[in-house]
Design a protein around this motif. Structure first.
Motif, PDB file in Angstrom:
ATOM      1  N   GLU A 277       0.824  -1.220   0.000  1.00  0.00           N
ATOM      2  CA  GLU A 277       0.000   0.000   0.000  1.00  0.00           C
ATOM      3  C   GLU A 277       0.855   1.266   0.000  1.00  0.00           C
ATOM      4  OE1 GLU A 277      -3.561  -2.101   2.528  1.00  0.00           O
ATOM      5  OE2 GLU A 277      -2.397  -0.497   3.471  1.00  0.00           O
ATOM      6  N   THR A 278       1.971   1.244   0.725  1.00  0.00           N
ATOM      7  CA  THR A 278       2.807   2.441   0.830  1.00  0.00           C
ATOM      8  C   THR A 278       3.792   2.552  -0.340  1.00  0.00           C
ATOM      9  OG1 THR A 278       4.318   1.185   2.229  1.00  0.00           O
ATOM     10  CG2 THR A 278       2.749   2.604   3.370  1.00  0.00           C
ATOM     11  N   GLY A 279       3.794   1.567  -1.235  1.00  0.00           N
ATOM     12  CA  GLY A 279       4.668   1.633  -2.405  1.00  0.00           C
ATOM     13  C   GLY A 279       6.110   1.234  -2.110  1.00  0.00           C
ATOM     14  N   LEU A 280       6.371   0.751  -0.896  1.00  0.00           N
ATOM     15  CA  LEU A 280       7.746   0.346  -0.564  1.00  0.00           C
ATOM     16  C   LEU A 280       8.093  -0.988  -1.219  1.00  0.00           C
ATOM     17  CD1 LEU A 280       7.731   1.412   3.181  1.00  0.00           C
ATOM     18  CD2 LEU A 280       9.310   2.294   1.456  1.00  0.00           C
ATOM     19  N   VAL A 281       7.049  -1.782  -1.472  1.00  0.00           N
ATOM     20  CA  VAL A 281       7.240  -3.075  -2.129  1.00  0.00           C
ATOM     21  C   VAL A 281       6.329  -3.129  -3.347  1.00  0.00           C
ATOM     22  CG1 VAL A 281       6.616  -5.518  -1.877  1.00  0.00           C
ATOM     23  CG2 VAL A 281       8.077  -4.447  -0.177  1.00  0.00           C
ATOM     24  N   VAL A 282       6.879  -3.595  -4.457  1.00  0.00           N
ATOM     25  CA  VAL A 282       6.102  -3.758  -5.683  1.00  0.00           C
ATOM     26  C   VAL A 282       6.162  -5.237  -6.055  1.00  0.00           C
ATOM     27  CG1 VAL A 282       5.902  -3.120  -8.123  1.00  0.00           C
ATOM     28  CG2 VAL A 282       6.689  -1.435  -6.455  1.00  0.00           C
ATOM     29  N   GLY A 283       5.012  -5.802  -6.431  1.00  0.00           N
ATOM     30  CA  GLY A 283       4.977  -7.220  -6.809  1.00  0.00           C
ATOM     31  C   GLY A 283       5.374  -8.088  -5.622  1.00  0.00           C
ATOM     32  N   THR A 284       6.227  -9.066  -5.876  1.00  0.00           N
ATOM     33  CA  THR A 284       6.596 -10.003  -4.811  1.00  0.00           C
ATOM     34  C   THR A 284       8.004  -9.712  -4.282  1.00  0.00           C
ATOM     35  OG1 THR A 284       7.524 -11.586  -6.362  1.00  0.00           O
ATOM     36  CG2 THR A 284       5.189 -11.819  -5.871  1.00  0.00           C
ATOM     37  N   TRP A 285       8.592  -8.569  -4.715  1.00  0.00           N
ATOM     38  CA  TRP A 285       9.959  -8.282  -4.289  1.00  0.00           C
ATOM     39  C   TRP A 285       9.968  -7.577  -2.937  1.00  0.00           C
ATOM     40  CZ3 TRP A 285       8.838  -7.560  -9.570  1.00  0.00           C
ATOM     41  CH2 TRP A 285       9.487  -8.464 -10.402  1.00  0.00           C
ATOM     42  N   GLY A 286      10.378  -8.274  -1.950  1.00  0.00           N
ATOM     43  CA  GLY A 286      10.426  -7.710  -0.609  1.00  0.00           C
ATOM     44  C   GLY A 286      10.022  -8.782   0.363  1.00  0.00           C
ATOM     45  N   ASN A 287      10.496  -8.695   1.568  1.00  0.00           N
ATOM     46  CA  ASN A 287      10.104  -9.673   2.570  1.00  0.00           C
ATOM     47  C   ASN A 287      10.220  -9.102   3.970  1.00  0.00           C
ATOM     48  OD1 ASN A 287      13.117 -10.255   2.628  1.00  0.00           O
ATOM     49  ND2 ASN A 287      12.538 -11.077   0.628  1.00  0.00           N
TER      50      ASN A 287
ATOM     51  N   HIS B 166      12.953  -6.163   4.146  1.00  0.00           N
ATOM     52  CA  HIS B 166      13.802  -6.003   2.968  1.00  0.00           C
ATOM     53  C   HIS B 166      12.922  -5.500   1.834  1.00  0.00           C
ATOM     54  CE1 HIS B 166      16.442  -6.736  -0.335  1.00  0.00           C
ATOM     55  NE2 HIS B 166      15.677  -7.696  -0.809  1.00  0.00           N
ATOM     56  N   THR B 167      13.324  -4.383   1.228  1.00  0.00           N
ATOM     57  CA  THR B 167      12.532  -3.817   0.133  1.00  0.00           C
ATOM     58  C   THR B 167      13.424  -3.531  -1.080  1.00  0.00           C
ATOM     59  OG1 THR B 167      12.901  -1.473   0.615  1.00  0.00           O
ATOM     60  CG2 THR B 167      11.110  -2.549   1.817  1.00  0.00           C
ATOM     61  N   HIS B 168      12.751  -3.303  -2.197  1.00  0.00           N
ATOM     62  CA  HIS B 168      13.424  -2.780  -3.394  1.00  0.00           C
ATOM     63  C   HIS B 168      12.773  -1.427  -3.673  1.00  0.00           C
ATOM     64  CE1 HIS B 168      14.290  -7.179  -4.905  1.00  0.00           C
ATOM     65  NE2 HIS B 168      14.779  -6.946  -3.692  1.00  0.00           N
ATOM     66  N   SER B 169      12.697  -0.553  -2.674  1.00  0.00           N
ATOM     67  CA  SER B 169      11.966   0.712  -2.810  1.00  0.00           C
ATOM     68  C   SER B 169      12.706   1.656  -3.762  1.00  0.00           C
ATOM     69  CB  SER B 169      11.740   1.341  -1.439  1.00  0.00           C
ATOM     70  OG  SER B 169      12.959   1.593  -0.802  1.00  0.00           O
TER      71      SER B 169
ATOM     72  N   GLU C  29       8.926  -0.176  14.218  1.00  0.00           N
ATOM     73  CA  GLU C  29      10.165   0.586  14.059  1.00  0.00           C
ATOM     74  C   GLU C  29      10.851   0.234  12.734  1.00  0.00           C
ATOM     75  OE1 GLU C  29      13.651   2.151  17.005  1.00  0.00           O
ATOM     76  OE2 GLU C  29      13.598  -0.008  16.709  1.00  0.00           O
ATOM     77  N   SER C  30      10.785  -1.029  12.322  1.00  0.00           N
ATOM     78  CA  SER C  30      11.431  -1.393  11.046  1.00  0.00           C
ATOM     79  C   SER C  30      10.705  -0.735   9.872  1.00  0.00           C
ATOM     80  CB  SER C  30      11.519  -2.917  10.886  1.00  0.00           C
ATOM     81  OG  SER C  30      10.240  -3.491  10.878  1.00  0.00           O
ATOM     82  N   LEU C  31       9.378  -0.594   9.961  1.00  0.00           N
ATOM     83  CA  LEU C  31       8.633   0.114   8.908  1.00  0.00           C
ATOM     84  C   LEU C  31       9.040   1.585   8.874  1.00  0.00           C
ATOM     85  CD1 LEU C  31       6.385   0.310   6.742  1.00  0.00           C
ATOM     86  CD2 LEU C  31       4.783   0.799   8.604  1.00  0.00           C
ATOM     87  N   LEU C  32       9.144   2.184  10.065  1.00  0.00           N
ATOM     88  CA  LEU C  32       9.556   3.589  10.144  1.00  0.00           C
ATOM     89  C   LEU C  32      10.945   3.772   9.511  1.00  0.00           C
ATOM     90  CD1 LEU C  32       8.532   6.265  11.329  1.00  0.00           C
ATOM     91  CD2 LEU C  32       9.777   5.715  13.438  1.00  0.00           C
ATOM     92  N   CYS C  33      11.836   2.833   9.764  1.00  0.00           N
ATOM     93  CA  CYS C  33      13.180   2.897   9.154  1.00  0.00           C
ATOM     94  C   CYS C  33      13.077   2.880   7.632  1.00  0.00           C
ATOM     95  CB  CYS C  33      14.038   1.726   9.626  1.00  0.00           C
ATOM     96  SG  CYS C  33      14.680   1.931  11.283  1.00  0.00           S
ATOM     97  N   CYS C  34      12.222   2.008   7.076  1.00  0.00           N
ATOM     98  CA  CYS C  34      12.046   1.936   5.616  1.00  0.00           C
ATOM     99  C   CYS C  34      11.539   3.264   5.080  1.00  0.00           C
ATOM    100  CB  CYS C  34      11.026   0.862   5.235  1.00  0.00           C
ATOM    101  SG  CYS C  34      11.578  -0.809   5.497  1.00  0.00           S
ATOM    102  N   GLN C  35      10.586   3.859   5.790  1.00  0.00           N
ATOM    103  CA  GLN C  35       9.987   5.117   5.315  1.00  0.00           C
ATOM    104  C   GLN C  35      10.986   6.263   5.391  1.00  0.00           C
ATOM    105  OE1 GLN C  35       6.587   4.779   7.959  1.00  0.00           O
ATOM    106  NE2 GLN C  35       5.215   4.410   6.237  1.00  0.00           N
ATOM    107  N   VAL C  36      11.742   6.326   6.498  1.00  0.00           N
ATOM    108  CA  VAL C  36      12.726   7.400   6.667  1.00  0.00           C
ATOM    109  C   VAL C  36      13.882   7.207   5.682  1.00  0.00           C
ATOM    110  CG1 VAL C  36      14.431   8.353   8.291  1.00  0.00           C
ATOM    111  CG2 VAL C  36      12.075   7.992   9.019  1.00  0.00           C
ATOM    112  N   LEU C  37      14.274   5.960   5.440  1.00  0.00           N
ATOM    113  CA  LEU C  37      15.332   5.696   4.457  1.00  0.00           C
ATOM    114  C   LEU C  37      14.890   6.151   3.068  1.00  0.00           C
ATOM    115  CD1 LEU C  37      18.065   4.439   3.620  1.00  0.00           C
ATOM    116  CD2 LEU C  37      16.839   2.288   3.270  1.00  0.00           C
ATOM    117  N   GLU C  38      13.674   5.802   2.695  1.00  0.00           N
ATOM    118  CA  GLU C  38      13.180   6.165   1.361  1.00  0.00           C
ATOM    119  C   GLU C  38      13.108   7.681   1.210  1.00  0.00           C
ATOM    120  OE1 GLU C  38      13.108   4.325  -1.061  1.00  0.00           O
ATOM    121  OE2 GLU C  38      11.827   5.326  -2.509  1.00  0.00           O
TER     122      GLU C  38
END
Ligand SMILES: [Zn+2]
Length: 217
Positions: A20-30, A93-96, A167-176
């Motif tokens: 939903e947040t666009g951090l993961v597209v398709g099946t890439w990410g875990n 793990h994302t491919h954002s 917290e791991s989601l917040l890290c992904c968002q702040v990194l992006e």
């Protein structure tokens, strides 16, 4: 400690949020969460929209053996992080998109914003390239994560850690957000970093200040 059923449901919901947040597209990410000496991790080739909590594999951290469907091919990376970092309870793990741009250029993210430095550390390093799913990529990524809550993986994507799943989601968002700001600031004449020592101090203060509220339940 949370139970396995509850954790499987939390991992399922997080998979949907990443799409939903666009951090993961398709099946890439875990996504994975530590539960005692095990981890719940998303399955290989996961279609996040169709996943059920029952379809979440559980991997033994010591042996690497699992129950349930085949776990993500990047499970070895998640497992190695939990073995190396006892304070970490969640890994995403994302491919954002913007993180991938830096990963493609092999550009480390310097401490250009206070929130990036507080949450992620005084820089976000780029782990050397290695083929996905290999021991080399696991070693390189765990090394790049030392003293950090995130790392870029050369020509691949990013990995973000958390003392909790939130917290791991917040890290992904702040990194992006940080990667986007860095790319754009470079176009505006060059990003200006915060002093690296001050960035390190901010990260230490953040880790201590919020360690109570992030304490795993
Ligand atoms: Zn990947």
């Amino acid at each position: 400690m949370k139970d396995l059923g509850e954790t499987k449901e939390a991992v399922r919901r997080m998979g949907l949020r990443l799409v939903e947040t666009g951090l993961v597209v398709g099946t890439w990410g875990n996504v994975s969460v530590r539960v005692g000496d095990k981890m719940v991790v998303t399955p290989s080739g996961a279609d996040y929209g169709a996943l059920t909590a029952d379809a979440m594999p559980v991997v033994d951290l010591d042996s690497g053996e699992w129950t349930g469907p085949k776990p993500s091919s990047e499970r070895a990376l998640h497992r190695a992080i939990y073995l190396e970092r006892p304070e970490i309870h969640a890994v995403i793990h994302t491919h954002s998109p913007n993180a991938c741009t830096l990963a493609a250029a092999h550009r480390e993210l310097p401490p250009i914003l206070d929130d990036v430095a507080q949450l992620l550390g005084p820089s976000v390093r780029v782990a050397d390239y290695a083929l996905p799913g290999t021991k080399r990529i696991v070693r390189a990524t765990v090394k790049a994560l030392r003293g950090r809550m995130a790392a870029l993986m050369a020509n691949h994507g990013a990995v973000c850690l958390g003392r909790t799943l939130e917290e791991s989601l917040l890290c992904c968002q702040v990194l992006e957000k940080g990667c986007k700001a860095f790319i754009e600031a470079e176009f505006l004449g060059g990003a200006k970093g915060i002093n690296k020592f001050e960035a390190w101090v901010m990260h230490q203060v953040y880790l201590r200040k919020y360690s109570q509220q992030w304490e795993p339940k």
